[in-house]
Design an enzyme around this catalytic site. Structure first.
Site, short mmCIF file in Angstrom:
data_model
loop_
_atom_site.label_atom_id
_atom_site.label_comp_id
_atom_site.label_asym_id
_atom_site.label_seq_id
_atom_site.Cartn_x
_atom_site.Cartn_y
_atom_site.Cartn_z
N CYS A 84 -6.23 -6.51 -11.73
CA CYS A 84 -5.71 -7.90 -11.61
C CYS A 84 -6.04 -9.02 -12.60
O CYS A 84 -5.24 -9.46 -13.34
CB CYS A 84 -5.46 -8.51 -10.26
SG CYS A 84 -4.59 -7.40 -9.22
N GLU B 20 0.74 -1.18 -0.01
CA GLU B 20 0.14 0.00 0.06
C GLU B 20 1.03 1.35 0.02
O GLU B 20 1.89 1.01 0.37
CB GLU B 20 -0.94 0.07 1.21
CG GLU B 20 -1.89 -0.97 1.31
CD GLU B 20 -3.11 -1.10 2.30
OE1 GLU B 20 -3.79 -1.84 2.49
OE2 GLU B 20 -2.74 -0.36 3.35
N CYS C 120 -8.91 -8.31 -8.23
CA CYS C 120 -9.65 -7.12 -8.50
C CYS C 120 -9.92 -6.93 -9.92
O CYS C 120 -9.20 -7.82 -10.73
CB CYS C 120 -9.05 -5.99 -7.86
SG CYS C 120 -7.67 -5.44 -8.57
N CYS D 239 -1.51 -4.65 -5.80
CA CYS D 239 -1.97 -5.73 -5.35
C CYS D 239 -1.11 -6.86 -5.50
O CYS D 239 -0.08 -6.88 -6.21
CB CYS D 239 -3.22 -6.12 -6.03
SG CYS D 239 -4.64 -5.12 -6.18
N GLU E 83 -1.37 -10.10 -6.45
CA GLU E 83 -1.50 -10.82 -7.89
C GLU E 83 -0.71 -9.98 -8.90
O GLU E 83 0.10 -10.51 -9.60
CB GLU E 83 -2.81 -10.79 -8.39
CG GLU E 83 -3.76 -11.51 -7.45
CD GLU E 83 -4.57 -10.59 -6.60
OE1 GLU E 83 -5.68 -10.96 -6.05
OE2 GLU E 83 -3.81 -9.73 -6.10
#
Length: 132
Positions: free
Chosen positions: A90, A45, A87, A54, A56
């Site tokens: 991704c 983050e 998401c 993310c 992934e």
């Protein structure tokens, strides 16, 4: 293609490295290459949120930057009861570089769901729309 237990365990271990000081939502991913190699990633983050990456995508970009290009499945692990799927961004990147791979979702204790990427991303936009 071996057992998903090894892949999920790698994603759980990767989750421990997550940097999620704002949301507290740690995610780990493990991408299995066609040769059996596993490349992991965790979410990272940023205070601006928009620069957050993310798990992934971290795993995929690591694998691509290491010269890997054929993938068979990915495991995604989060501390949730319900399955935690990739998401939208991704899913798009996974489709572009991995095709219709298996997506294994798990929590800290067990597998929660398993889907093909085409099920999670119906009617994907890909190079076929660009005449490629």
């Amino acid at each position: 293609m071996g057992s998903s237990e090894v892949l999920v365990a790698a994603a759980r271990a990767a989750r421990e490295h997550a940097r999620a000081p704002y949301s507290g939502f740690k995610v780990g991913a493990a991408l299995e290459c066609a040769d059996g190699t596993i490349v992991t990633g965790c979410n990272i983050e940023n205070a601006t949120y928009g620069l957050t990456v993310c798990a992934e995508r971290v795993a995929l970009l690591k694998a691509l930057s290491e010269g890997r290009g054929q993938f068979v499945r990915i495991a995604v692990v989060a501390d949730t009861v319900a399955p935690t799927p990739p998401c939208g961004p991704c899913r798009q990147l996974l489709w572009e570089y991995c095709g219709d791979i298996a997506v294994v979702m798990a929590n800290l204790e067990h597998e929660t769901a398993r889907h093909q990427l085409a099920t999670l991303l119906p009617m994907p936009f890909d190079r076929s729309f660009l005449g490629k």
